[in-house]
Design a protein around this motif. Structure first.
Motif, PDB file in Angstrom:
ATOM      1  N   ARG A  24       0.812  -1.211   0.000  1.00 23.91           N
ATOM      2  CA  ARG A  24       0.000   0.000   0.000  1.00 23.91           C
ATOM      3  C   ARG A  24       0.852   1.271   0.000  1.00 23.91           C
ATOM      4  NH1 ARG A  24      -4.660  -0.403   4.405  1.00 23.91           N
ATOM      5  NH2 ARG A  24      -5.354   1.407   3.213  1.00 23.91           N
ATOM      6  N   LYS A  25       1.929   1.283   0.764  1.00 23.26           N
ATOM      7  CA  LYS A  25       2.707   2.512   0.894  1.00 23.26           C
ATOM      8  C   LYS A  25       3.622   2.753  -0.301  1.00 23.26           C
ATOM      9  CE  LYS A  25       2.710   2.981   5.922  1.00 23.26           C
ATOM     10  NZ  LYS A  25       3.549   3.098   7.136  1.00 23.26           N
ATOM     11  N   ALA A  26       4.416   1.756  -0.670  1.00 30.38           N
ATOM     12  CA  ALA A  26       5.394   1.935  -1.745  1.00 30.38           C
ATOM     13  C   ALA A  26       4.884   1.475  -3.096  1.00 30.38           C
ATOM     14  CB  ALA A  26       6.681   1.186  -1.407  1.00 30.38           C
ATOM     15  N   ASP A  27       3.701   0.868  -3.138  1.00 31.74           N
ATOM     16  CA  ASP A  27       3.133   0.339  -4.378  1.00 31.74           C
ATOM     17  C   ASP A  27       4.068  -0.685  -5.019  1.00 31.74           C
ATOM     18  OD1 ASP A  27       1.049   0.166  -6.275  1.00 31.74           O
ATOM     19  OD2 ASP A  27       2.147   1.465  -7.651  1.00 31.74           O
ATOM     20  N   SER A  28       4.754  -1.469  -4.198  1.00 28.77           N
ATOM     21  CA  SER A  28       5.651  -2.502  -4.704  1.00 28.77           C
ATOM     22  C   SER A  28       4.856  -3.694  -5.217  1.00 28.77           C
ATOM     23  CB  SER A  28       6.588  -2.988  -3.595  1.00 28.77           C
ATOM     24  OG  SER A  28       7.336  -1.945  -3.059  1.00 28.77           O
ATOM     25  N   HIS A  29       5.270  -4.225  -6.353  1.00 32.25           N
ATOM     26  CA  HIS A  29       4.691  -5.482  -6.811  1.00 32.25           C
ATOM     27  C   HIS A  29       5.209  -6.588  -5.900  1.00 32.25           C
ATOM     28  CE1 HIS A  29       3.435  -8.810  -9.361  1.00 32.25           C
ATOM     29  NE2 HIS A  29       4.680  -9.282  -9.312  1.00 32.25           N
ATOM     30  N   LEU A  30       4.265  -7.399  -5.359  1.00 33.70           N
ATOM     31  CA  LEU A  30       4.638  -8.472  -4.432  1.00 33.70           C
ATOM     32  C   LEU A  30       4.464  -9.850  -5.056  1.00 33.70           C
ATOM     33  CD1 LEU A  30       2.821  -7.086  -1.236  1.00 33.70           C
ATOM     34  CD2 LEU A  30       5.223  -6.753  -1.893  1.00 33.70           C
ATOM     35  N   GLY A  31       3.336 -10.053  -5.733  1.00 35.19           N
ATOM     36  CA  GLY A  31       3.024 -11.349  -6.316  1.00 35.19           C
ATOM     37  C   GLY A  31       1.560 -11.404  -6.677  1.00 35.19           C
ATOM     38  N   HIS A  32       0.903 -12.541  -6.413  1.00 37.81           N
ATOM     39  CA  HIS A  32      -0.508 -12.728  -6.755  1.00 37.81           C
ATOM     40  C   HIS A  32      -1.221 -13.476  -5.633  1.00 37.81           C
ATOM     41  CE1 HIS A  32       1.463 -12.050 -10.637  1.00 37.81           C
ATOM     42  NE2 HIS A  32       0.304 -11.541 -11.034  1.00 37.81           N
ATOM     43  N   VAL A  33      -2.533 -13.356  -5.625  1.00 34.55           N
ATOM     44  CA  VAL A  33      -3.331 -14.072  -4.641  1.00 34.55           C
ATOM     45  C   VAL A  33      -4.288 -15.009  -5.370  1.00 34.55           C
ATOM     46  CG1 VAL A  33      -5.057 -12.205  -4.509  1.00 34.55           C
ATOM     47  CG2 VAL A  33      -4.871 -13.864  -2.638  1.00 34.55           C
ATOM     48  N   PHE A  34      -4.411 -16.240  -4.844  1.00 36.50           N
ATOM     49  CA  PHE A  34      -5.254 -17.267  -5.435  1.00 36.50           C
ATOM     50  C   PHE A  34      -6.186 -17.847  -4.366  1.00 36.50           C
ATOM     51  CE2 PHE A  34      -1.149 -17.167  -7.595  1.00 36.50           C
ATOM     52  CZ  PHE A  34      -1.520 -17.041  -8.926  1.00 36.50           C
ATOM     53  N   ASN A  35      -7.191 -18.571  -4.812  1.00 40.63           N
ATOM     54  CA  ASN A  35      -8.140 -19.204  -3.886  1.00 40.63           C
ATOM     55  C   ASN A  35      -7.945 -20.717  -3.836  1.00 40.63           C
ATOM     56  OD1 ASN A  35      -9.547 -16.789  -3.131  1.00 40.63           O
ATOM     57  ND2 ASN A  35     -10.585 -16.832  -5.111  1.00 40.63           N
ATOM     58  N   ASP A  36      -6.695 -21.144  -3.861  1.00 43.30           N
ATOM     59  CA  ASP A  36      -6.423 -22.576  -3.864  1.00 43.30           C
ATOM     60  C   ASP A  36      -5.587 -23.012  -2.661  1.00 43.30           C
ATOM     61  OD1 ASP A  36      -4.009 -21.439  -4.469  1.00 43.30           O
ATOM     62  OD2 ASP A  36      -3.770 -22.405  -6.419  1.00 43.30           O
ATOM     63  N   SER A  59      -8.933 -21.908   0.969  1.00 40.70           N
ATOM     64  CA  SER A  59      -8.593 -20.597   1.511  1.00 40.70           C
ATOM     65  C   SER A  59      -7.689 -19.834   0.546  1.00 40.70           C
ATOM     66  CB  SER A  59      -7.879 -20.763   2.858  1.00 40.70           C
ATOM     67  OG  SER A  59      -6.657 -21.467   2.690  1.00 40.70           O
ATOM     68  N   THR A  60      -7.377 -18.601   0.872  1.00 40.56           N
ATOM     69  CA  THR A  60      -6.532 -17.796   0.004  1.00 40.56           C
ATOM     70  C   THR A  60      -5.063 -18.211   0.121  1.00 40.56           C
ATOM     71  OG1 THR A  60      -6.407 -16.109   1.740  1.00 40.56           O
ATOM     72  CG2 THR A  60      -8.035 -15.775   0.014  1.00 40.56           C
ATOM     73  N   ARG A  61      -4.361 -18.038  -0.981  1.00 47.63           N
ATOM     74  CA  ARG A  61      -2.920 -18.290  -1.008  1.00 47.63           C
ATOM     75  C   ARG A  61      -2.244 -17.080  -1.642  1.00 47.63           C
ATOM     76  NH1 ARG A  61       0.570 -20.237  -5.095  1.00 47.63           N
ATOM     77  NH2 ARG A  61      -1.228 -20.847  -6.391  1.00 47.63           N
ATOM     78  N   TYR A  62      -1.516 -16.368  -0.811  1.00 45.54           N
ATOM     79  CA  TYR A  62      -0.751 -15.236  -1.303  1.00 45.54           C
ATOM     80  C   TYR A  62       0.602 -15.766  -1.762  1.00 45.54           C
ATOM     81  CZ  TYR A  62      -4.227 -11.994   0.506  1.00 45.54           C
ATOM     82  OH  TYR A  62      -5.392 -11.301   0.730  1.00 45.54           O
ATOM     83  N   CYS A  63       0.801 -15.775  -3.064  1.00 41.82           N
ATOM     84  CA  CYS A  63       2.018 -16.292  -3.672  1.00 41.82           C
ATOM     85  C   CYS A  63       2.963 -15.113  -3.892  1.00 41.82           C
ATOM     86  CB  CYS A  63       1.678 -16.975  -4.992  1.00 41.82           C
ATOM     87  SG  CYS A  63       3.082 -17.732  -5.823  1.00 41.82           S
ATOM     88  N   ILE A  64       4.020 -15.029  -3.097  1.00 41.30           N
ATOM     89  CA  ILE A  64       4.829 -13.817  -3.005  1.00 41.30           C
ATOM     90  C   ILE A  64       6.282 -14.071  -3.393  1.00 41.30           C
ATOM     91  CG2 ILE A  64       5.545 -11.946  -1.472  1.00 41.30           C
ATOM     92  CD1 ILE A  64       2.516 -12.077  -1.943  1.00 41.30           C
ATOM     93  N   ASN A  65       6.867 -13.139  -4.100  1.00 43.25           N
ATOM     94  CA  ASN A  65       8.280 -13.210  -4.449  1.00 43.25           C
ATOM     95  C   ASN A  65       9.153 -12.930  -3.223  1.00 43.25           C
ATOM     96  OD1 ASN A  65       8.586 -13.303  -7.623  1.00 43.25           O
ATOM     97  ND2 ASN A  65       6.888 -11.893  -7.185  1.00 43.25           N
ATOM     98  N   SER A  66      10.130 -13.782  -2.983  1.00 39.61           N
ATOM     99  CA  SER A  66      11.075 -13.524  -1.890  1.00 39.61           C
ATOM    100  C   SER A  66      11.781 -12.184  -2.078  1.00 39.61           C
ATOM    101  CB  SER A  66      12.131 -14.630  -1.822  1.00 39.61           C
ATOM    102  OG  SER A  66      11.589 -15.842  -1.354  1.00 39.61           O
ATOM    103  N   ALA A  67      12.033 -11.825  -3.341  1.00 38.08           N
ATOM    104  CA  ALA A  67      12.764 -10.596  -3.634  1.00 38.08           C
ATOM    105  C   ALA A  67      12.004  -9.342  -3.213  1.00 38.08           C
ATOM    106  CB  ALA A  67      13.090 -10.526  -5.124  1.00 38.08           C
ATOM    107  N   ALA A  68      10.698  -9.459  -2.980  1.00 35.35           N
ATOM    108  CA  ALA A  68       9.901  -8.313  -2.545  1.00 35.35           C
ATOM    109  C   ALA A  68       9.871  -8.191  -1.028  1.00 35.35           C
ATOM    110  CB  ALA A  68       8.473  -8.440  -3.074  1.00 35.35           C
ATOM    111  N   LEU A  69      10.500  -9.149  -0.346  1.00 37.97           N
ATOM    112  CA  LEU A  69      10.376  -9.230   1.103  1.00 37.97           C
ATOM    113  C   LEU A  69      11.697  -9.001   1.834  1.00 37.97           C
ATOM    114  CD1 LEU A  69       8.244 -12.512   1.299  1.00 37.97           C
ATOM    115  CD2 LEU A  69       7.391 -10.154   1.357  1.00 37.97           C
ATOM    116  N   LYS A  70      11.564  -8.486   3.029  1.00 38.81           N
ATOM    117  CA  LYS A  70      12.662  -8.450   4.000  1.00 38.81           C
ATOM    118  C   LYS A  70      12.147  -9.099   5.269  1.00 38.81           C
ATOM    119  CE  LYS A  70      15.573  -5.369   6.775  1.00 38.81           C
ATOM    120  NZ  LYS A  70      15.902  -3.958   7.102  1.00 38.81           N
TER     121      LYS A  70
END
Length: 299
Positions: A248-260, A265-276
């Motif tokens: 929300r703050k930096a508008d960084s692309h993180l990944g995608h969200v799925f319903n599988d 339930s939801t699965r937030y599929c996130i790039n490690s490179a977007a995370l600290k």
């Protein structure tokens, strides 16, 4: 160590949106500064000559960003030679100013502007004063561009991304700024299960708790839910329709969200490179103390 400084640079919506994107800035708040009255309203500042400027209170982590870096970034987004005018906004409330919290900040700010002035014949109009009569602005002004992404802004917020580029690795920049995707099973957090908090690599915004991470065998870190609601948008790239998630703050692309996820339930599929990752025992020191209590309750 968390320090506080105040910047006035025209309409405070854009100034706040800009500083929220700078790594090392931990909190912002818009308000009215250095006027003659206490607790003015927006209407009083605009129409009753209270002498206040529209300013942004910036809390920053001195271990992550130095004041001189913030001053350089501030100087890039304003017209330093313009008196009582920035962008389309005209009036004393739109003047430029650096308002300091202590003598050390004052010395650094004055020295910074003196060096800038020595390089030009034009008069720099930025005032440097101790903070006085700062009053938090009305709630609808806080995080205005986050609430209204298409709202008025006289600042090119992409300037903040240029700062990010120098502080990110090539893959971190490609993922967060160019909507890239790291190769499956290559991210550092894919098979990582230490207790702690995952934050946006760009802004430090809290994103996911380790207790909400699960093994999905998809090749990327998977989470059942975020700490707070993320921005979502339809992504039709790669020949499919997906839901992209962005910070929300930096508008960084993180990944995608799925319903599988498990049980549908939801699965937030996130790039490690977007995370600290902030380890559990470092949360207090890093300014994320409240999440330590939340994690402890889930162990």
């Amino acid at each position: 160590m968390i320090e506080t400084i105040y910047f006035a640079g025209g309409c405070f919506w854009g100034v706040e949106g800009y500083f929220q994107r700078i790594p090392g800035v931990v909190k912002t708040e818009v308000g009215y500064a250095n006027g003659e009255t206490e607790n003015p309203t927006y209407e009083e500042v605009c129409y009753r000559n209270t002498g206040h400027s529209e300013a942004v209170k910036v809390d920053y982590d001195e271990d992550k960003i130095l004041l001189i870096e913030l001053l350089n970034k501030y100087y890039q987004i304003i017209d330093p030679y313009s008196l009582n005018k920035q962008g389309n906004d005209i009036g004393t409330q739109y003047r430029t100013g650096i308002y300091t919290s202590n003598d050390t900040q004052m010395k650094i700010a004055k020295n910074f502007l003196n060096k800038k002035q020595q390089k030009t014949d034009r008069k720099i109009q930025i005032e440097v004063k101790p903070i006085k009569n700062f009053c938090r602005a009305e709630e609808y002004h806080q995080n205005y561009l986050e609430k209204n992404p298409n709202g008025y802004c006289h600042i090119n917020l992409n300037e903040a991304n240029q700062y990010s580029k120098s502080h990110l690795t090539p893959i971190q920049y490609e993922v967060t700024q160019n909507n890239g995707t790291e190769l499956p099973n290559t991210g550092k957090y894919n098979d990582f299960d230490n207790p702690g908090l995952y934050v946006d690599i760009v802004s430090g915004e809290p994103l996911f708790l380790s207790t909400d991470k699960f093994q999905s065998n998809c090749g990327w870190p998977a989470f059942s839910k975020p700490v707070e609601k993320l921005n979502e948008k339809i992504d039709t790239s790669a020949g499919m329709i997906r839901t992209e998630v962005r910070s929300r703050k930096a508008d960084s692309h993180l990944g995608h969200v799925f319903n599988d996820g498990p049980g549908g339930s939801t699965r937030y599929c996130i790039n490690s490179a977007a995370l600290k990752f902030i380890p559990y025992d470092q949360l207090e020191k890093e300014g994320y103390g409240k999440y330590k209590k939340i994690l402890a309750s889930n162990f």
